[in-house]
Design a protein around this motif. Structure first.
Motif, PDB file in Angstrom:
ATOM      1  N   THR A  66      60.848 -30.057 -12.747  1.00 22.18           N
ATOM      2  CA  THR A  66      60.976 -31.520 -12.757  1.00 22.18           C
ATOM      3  C   THR A  66      61.678 -32.042 -11.509  1.00 22.18           C
ATOM      4  OG1 THR A  66      63.046 -31.348 -14.011  1.00 22.18           O
ATOM      5  CG2 THR A  66      61.016 -31.627 -15.272  1.00 22.18           C
ATOM      6  N   GLY A  67      62.117 -31.145 -10.646  1.00 24.63           N
ATOM      7  CA  GLY A  67      62.727 -31.586  -9.393  1.00 24.63           C
ATOM      8  C   GLY A  67      63.773 -30.610  -8.902  1.00 24.63           C
ATOM      9  N   ARG A  68      64.380 -30.953  -7.756  1.00 25.28           N
ATOM     10  CA  ARG A  68      65.481 -30.161  -7.221  1.00 25.28           C
ATOM     11  C   ARG A  68      66.762 -30.973  -7.314  1.00 25.28           C
ATOM     12  NH1 ARG A  68      65.180 -25.533  -5.096  1.00 25.28           N
ATOM     13  NH2 ARG A  68      67.018 -25.735  -3.753  1.00 25.28           N
ATOM     14  N   ILE A  69      67.844 -30.277  -7.635  1.00 26.56           N
ATOM     15  CA  ILE A  69      69.126 -30.953  -7.786  1.00 26.56           C
ATOM     16  C   ILE A  69      69.484 -31.732  -6.525  1.00 26.56           C
ATOM     17  CG2 ILE A  69      71.619 -30.555  -8.019  1.00 26.56           C
ATOM     18  CD1 ILE A  69      70.938 -28.230  -9.903  1.00 26.56           C
ATOM     19  N   LYS A  70      69.242 -31.126  -5.360  1.00 28.57           N
ATOM     20  CA  LYS A  70      69.610 -31.764  -4.096  1.00 28.57           C
ATOM     21  C   LYS A  70      68.712 -32.953  -3.753  1.00 28.57           C
ATOM     22  CE  LYS A  70      71.698 -27.731  -1.848  1.00 28.57           C
ATOM     23  NZ  LYS A  70      71.614 -26.782  -0.714  1.00 28.57           N
ATOM     24  N   GLU A  71      67.545 -33.051  -4.401  1.00 31.34           N
ATOM     25  CA  GLU A  71      66.610 -34.120  -4.065  1.00 31.34           C
ATOM     26  C   GLU A  71      66.795 -35.364  -4.926  1.00 31.34           C
ATOM     27  OE1 GLU A  71      62.769 -32.289  -4.364  1.00 31.34           O
ATOM     28  OE2 GLU A  71      62.918 -31.336  -2.396  1.00 31.34           O
ATOM     29  N   GLN A  72      67.489 -35.245  -6.042  1.00 26.50           N
ATOM     30  CA  GLN A  72      67.678 -36.424  -6.886  1.00 26.50           C
ATOM     31  C   GLN A  72      68.581 -37.427  -6.168  1.00 26.50           C
ATOM     32  OE1 GLN A  72      69.588 -35.462 -10.590  1.00 26.50           O
ATOM     33  NE2 GLN A  72      71.309 -34.430  -9.621  1.00 26.50           N
ATOM     34  N   PHE A  73      68.340 -38.688  -6.402  1.00 28.77           N
ATOM     35  CA  PHE A  73      69.153 -39.720  -5.758  1.00 28.77           C
ATOM     36  C   PHE A  73      69.549 -40.780  -6.795  1.00 28.77           C
ATOM     37  CE2 PHE A  73      64.672 -40.852  -5.066  1.00 28.77           C
ATOM     38  CZ  PHE A  73      64.619 -42.143  -5.570  1.00 28.77           C
ATOM     39  N   LYS A  74      70.587 -41.529  -6.428  1.00 29.03           N
ATOM     40  CA  LYS A  74      71.094 -42.558  -7.330  1.00 29.03           C
ATOM     41  C   LYS A  74      70.747 -43.932  -6.774  1.00 29.03           C
ATOM     42  CE  LYS A  74      75.250 -41.952  -9.064  1.00 29.03           C
ATOM     43  NZ  LYS A  74      76.744 -41.970  -9.205  1.00 29.03           N
ATOM     44  N   THR A  75      70.155 -44.778  -7.612  1.00 29.07           N
ATOM     45  CA  THR A  75      69.820 -46.134  -7.179  1.00 29.07           C
ATOM     46  C   THR A  75      71.066 -47.017  -7.238  1.00 29.07           C
ATOM     47  OG1 THR A  75      69.272 -46.902  -9.409  1.00 29.07           O
ATOM     48  CG2 THR A  75      67.498 -45.859  -8.126  1.00 29.07           C
ATOM     49  N   ALA A  76      70.909 -48.274  -6.794  1.00 25.75           N
ATOM     50  CA  ALA A  76      72.031 -49.218  -6.813  1.00 25.75           C
ATOM     51  C   ALA A  76      72.518 -49.486  -8.233  1.00 25.75           C
ATOM     52  CB  ALA A  76      71.611 -50.522  -6.135  1.00 25.75           C
ATOM     53  N   LYS A  77      71.661 -49.176  -9.200  1.00 29.13           N
ATOM     54  CA  LYS A  77      72.033 -49.384 -10.602  1.00 29.13           C
ATOM     55  C   LYS A  77      72.849 -48.228 -11.158  1.00 29.13           C
ATOM     56  CE  LYS A  77      67.854 -52.122 -11.474  1.00 29.13           C
ATOM     57  NZ  LYS A  77      66.562 -52.198 -12.201  1.00 29.13           N
ATOM     58  N   GLY A  78      73.086 -47.206 -10.321  1.00 30.02           N
ATOM     59  CA  GLY A  78      73.872 -46.057 -10.753  1.00 30.02           C
ATOM     60  C   GLY A  78      73.100 -45.050 -11.566  1.00 30.02           C
ATOM     61  N   LYS A  79      71.768 -45.175 -11.580  1.00 29.44           N
ATOM     62  CA  LYS A  79      70.915 -44.261 -12.340  1.00 29.44           C
ATOM     63  C   LYS A  79      70.313 -43.210 -11.404  1.00 29.44           C
ATOM     64  CE  LYS A  79      70.687 -46.448 -16.468  1.00 29.44           C
ATOM     65  NZ  LYS A  79      70.842 -45.829 -17.787  1.00 29.44           N
ATOM     66  N   ALA A 131      67.560 -44.138  -2.506  1.00 29.76           N
ATOM     67  CA  ALA A 131      69.012 -43.970  -2.672  1.00 29.76           C
ATOM     68  C   ALA A 131      69.725 -45.277  -2.325  1.00 29.76           C
ATOM     69  CB  ALA A 131      69.514 -42.847  -1.775  1.00 29.76           C
ATOM     70  N   GLY A 132      70.483 -45.805  -3.276  1.00 36.38           N
ATOM     71  CA  GLY A 132      71.236 -47.024  -3.039  1.00 36.38           C
ATOM     72  C   GLY A 132      70.426 -48.301  -3.128  1.00 36.38           C
ATOM     73  N   GLN A 133      69.128 -48.191  -3.453  1.00 34.24           N
ATOM     74  CA  GLN A 133      68.267 -49.374  -3.560  1.00 34.24           C
ATOM     75  C   GLN A 133      68.141 -49.785  -5.026  1.00 34.24           C
ATOM     76  OE1 GLN A 133      67.310 -50.735  -0.636  1.00 34.24           O
ATOM     77  NE2 GLN A 133      68.428 -49.025   0.291  1.00 34.24           N
ATOM     78  N   LYS A 134      67.681 -51.039  -5.230  1.00 35.61           N
ATOM     79  CA  LYS A 134      67.585 -51.515  -6.605  1.00 35.61           C
ATOM     80  C   LYS A 134      66.527 -50.755  -7.410  1.00 35.61           C
ATOM     81  CE  LYS A 134      64.636 -55.508  -5.383  1.00 35.61           C
ATOM     82  NZ  LYS A 134      63.431 -55.182  -6.145  1.00 35.61           N
ATOM     83  N   GLN A 135      65.449 -50.326  -6.736  1.00 32.23           N
ATOM     84  CA  GLN A 135      64.402 -49.540  -7.393  1.00 32.23           C
ATOM     85  C   GLN A 135      63.852 -48.514  -6.403  1.00 32.23           C
ATOM     86  OE1 GLN A 135      64.765 -50.901 -11.051  1.00 32.23           O
ATOM     87  NE2 GLN A 135      63.020 -49.568 -10.639  1.00 32.23           N
TER      88      GLN A 135
END
Length: 547
Positions: A415-428, A453-457
C-alpha cells in the motif's frame, strides 16, 4: 570450494560442455557467441590481470557499463581474483559515480557501453585504474582485449565460500544517496534456488539480458543462468531492442511496469482499444490474434512473464492475461537479493498483489503494517554504515520500509512506503502508491506521481503515452472520468484536487527517474514546486497552460 557459488557452477559447466554456447552478443548487428570455455578462459585471464596489479583479496573493483557479455565475465574474474565487485548503473550521474567509488574504496573500474560519456569522464578520477570493455567508451588506462593477450589464465582461481562477500550493491537512492548493500554468495545461491524452482527454469532455456546488471534483479539471475545452462542474449541498443528480443525468443521475460505499458500502448495504437477488445472476446480468432501479438513482441516462446520495481495497474495485468501472458508481479529489494515474494505460480485471485513469500524466507507485518523479512536471501549489513544496519534490523528481522496488507489468500498487497507518505495541511497522512495505481487504470497514463505535502489536498502529476493526441476531446474526457472515478474511491482527505498533465516525460536523463525507472519523488516535487505558488483550479490541467 562451496558448491553453491556461481564459480562452482561455471567451472562445473565448463568441464562438462566447454563448447556449448553461453552468451550471445550483438555487435553492429552481427551476433557473436561466447562458449562456456571462452567465458571461463577470458575470466581467468582478466583475473590474472587484476592480481598482477598488486590488488589483494577483498579489494573492491567497480563495473560500469550497459549489459554485455564482458560485464558478467568481469564479474566472474573479480570473484576468481578473490575480490569484490561493485556495480554502478550505466546511466548514473556524476554525484552517484563519485559517491560509489569513494564510499566503496574502489581500486579499479571496468568501463563499457554507455549512452552518454559525460558523467563517466567527469566523475572517474584519473588516479583510479580503468579498463575499457571492447566497445566505444571513455578513454581508459588499459584495454580489455590487451589484457586477454597479455595475461595467462590464473593458475589458482580463488574458490569462494558461501559466506564470502560477493558484491557491494548500491541501492537506487530514490530519497537519498545510495547505501552499499553487502551481499554474500549464500544470498545469491538462495535467490537462485527460488527462481529456478518457481519459474521452472530448465537446462537450455533462453533469456534476454537488458534490465541493468547493476540492478539486483538482473544480477541475481546470473547464478540461475550458469546453474541451469541458460543461453543469454544481450541487446545492442534501444533501436534494436524488439529485434533482439525476436532473435532471442526468450523462454521467460520480465520487465518493469513502464515497459509493459509501452508495449501495451504500441499494440493499442495499431489496432485500437475497442476493436482489440472485441476481437479478443472471439473464441478462435481471439487466440490467433493474441498469438500474433506475442510473436510480434518476440515473446511467443515465453512460458513465464514477470514484473517488478513498482506496482502495476490491475487493469494492465488483466489486459495481458487476455493475451495469454499472465504476468507474475514480484517484490524484492537490493537488501533481499532481488525477488522475495511473487504471484507464482500465477493466481488470478492474487492479481494486483505481490503474492506470497518465497519458500526459503519468513515474512510478517509489524504492528505498523511494515513488511519484516528474514532468511538466507537477506543481506547482512550496509557497507561501512553500522548505524543504518542497526536502525533497519529488529530482533533479526529486516525492516523493509514497505507497508502492506495480507489478503484472505495469504498474499501481500503493498500500500506504499513509509518514507513516501506525506501529511497534508489538514494533518492527515496520504499514501501515494494506491492512488497512483488507480490512475494507471487509464491506459493513456504512462507515469504518475501524487504529491501534496503541506497542501490542502493531494494532486496528481501524470505523463501520457506518446501515442496520445494531447488535448484531444477524447483524452480530456478520459482524464476527467478517471479523476472522478479515482476520487469516488478515496476518503475525503485523499481526494485529488486536480490532475496536471506534464509537458515532458520523466527520464533517467532529466534526473526524475532512478536508473531502475523508479520515480524520484523528492526531485519531482522540487521540479514542480512552482505549481503550489498560487491557487490552481480543479479538474484536468495542462502544464503548458500554467506558465
Amino acid at each position: 570450494m562451496d558448491n553453491t557459488t556461481v564459480l562452482h557452477s561455471l567451472f562445473a559447466g565448463n568441464e562438462a560442455h566447454p563448447d556449448k554456447p553461453l552468451f550471445h552478443q550483438p555487435i553492429e548487428r552481427q551476433w557473436h557467441t561466447f562458449t562456456w570455455g571462452e567465458v571461463t578462459e577470458q575470466a581467468k585471464r582478466i583475473a590474472q590481470g587484476l592480481q598482477a596489479q598488486g590488488f589483494e583479496k577483498g579489494d573492491r573493483i567497480v563495473i560500469m557499463s550497459k549489459n554485455c557479455a564482458e560485464w558478467i565475465i568481469a564479474d566472474f574474474a573479480i570473484a576468481m581474483a578473490g575480490m569484490v565487485s561493485v556495480p554502478i548503473y550505466a546511466t548514473a550521474g556524476v554525484n552517484i559515480i563519485e559517491h560509489v567509488i569513494n564510499h566503496s574504496g574502489a581500486k579499479a573500474i571496468f568501463v563499457g557501453k554507455l549512452d552518454n560519456l559525460d558523467a563517466a569522464k567527469a566523475a572517474i578520477p584519473s588516479t583510479l585504474l580503468s579498463i575499457s570493455f571492447p566497445y566505444p567508451t571513455v578513454e581508459c588506462h588499459e584495454k580489455w582485449n590487451d589484457w586477454l593477450t597479455a595475461f595467462e589464465p590464473i593458475a589458482k582461481p580463488y574458490l569462494p565460500t558461501s559466506d564470502d562477500m560477493a558484491t557491494i550493491s548500491y541501492t537506487s537512492g530514490t530519497t537519498s544517496l545510495p547505501k552499499g548493500v553487502v551481499l554474500s554468495h549464500k544470498n545469491f545461491a538462495s535467490a537462485a534456488d527460488n527462481v529456478i524452482k518457481l519459474f521452472e527454469i530448465r537446462d537450455g532455456d533462453r533469456s534476454i539480458s537488458y534490465l541493468p546488471l547493476a540492478h539486483i534483479t538482473e544480477r541475481s539471475l546470473v547464478a540461475v543462468f550458469v546453474r541451469c545452462k541458460v543461453e543469454v542474449y544481450f541487446t545492442e541498443n534501444l533501436q534494436t531492442f524488439v529485434a533482439d528480443i525476436q532473435h532471442a525468443s526468450p523462454t521467460g521475460f520480465s520487465s518493469v511496469p513502464r515497459l509493459w505499458s509501452v508495449f501495451q500502448a504500441q499494440v493499442i495504437s495499431q489496432v485500437g482499444a475497442e476493436k482489440l477488445d472485441k476481437i479478443l472476446k472471439l473464441p478462435i480468432i481471439g487466440k490467433l490474434v493474441a498469438g500474433k501479438i506475442r510473436k510480434k513482441l518476440g515473446l511467443h516462446k515465453a512460458r513465464t512473464f514477470g514484473s517488478g520495481a513498482a506496482p502495476m495497474s490491475e487493469s494492465v495485468l488483466a489486459w495481458y492475461h487476455r493475451l495469454g501472458m499472465p504476468i507474475n508481479e514480484g517484490w524484492g529489494m537490493t537488501e533481499t537479493t532481488g525477488l522475495a515474494s511473487g504471484n507464482m505460480p500465477f493466481s488470478h485471485q492474487d492479481l494486483g498483489t505481490i503474492g506470497k513469500p518465497m519458500p526459503n524466507i519468513d515474512m510478517k507485518l509489524s504492528p505498523d503494517s511494515e513488511i519484516l523479512i528474514r532468511g538466507d536471501l537477506v543481506f547482512s549489513e550496509y557497507y561501512d554504515d553500522p548505524e543504518a544496519t542497526a536502525e533497519n534490523f529488529v530482533d533479526g528481522w529486516f525492516k523493509t520500509g514497505d507497508v502492506a496488507t495480507i489478503t484472505e489468500t495469504g498474499a501481500y498487497k503493498i500500500t506504499g512506503r513509509i518514507k513516501e507518505q506525506f501529511k497534508t495541511a489538514k494533518g492527515k497522512y496520504v499514501m501515494p502508491v494506491p492512488i497512483e495505481s488507480l490512475l494507471f487504470a487509464n491506459l493513456n497514463v504512462e507515469q504518475a506521481c501524487v504529491l501534496g505535502a503541506g497542501q490542502k489536498q493531494p494532486v496528481a502529476m501524470v505523463v501520457l503515452n506518446q501515442s496520445c493526441k494531447r488535448k484531444s476531446t477524447e483524452i480530456i474526457k478520459s482524464l476527467q472520468d478517471t479523476l472522478a472515478k479515482v476520487n469516488s474511491q478515496l476518503e475525503s482527505h485523499q481526494k485529488l484536487d486536480f490532475i496536471m498533465v506534464c509537458s515532458h516525460g520523466w527520464t533517467v536523463e532529466n534526473d526524475l527517474l532512478t536508473a531502475t525507472t523508479k520515480v524520484k519523488r523528492n526531485d519531482v516535487e522540487r521540479h514542480y514546486g512552482w505549481l503550489f505558488d498560487e491557487e490552481r483550479g480543479e479538474g484536468v490541467l495542462w502544464e503548458e497552460d500554467l506558465h
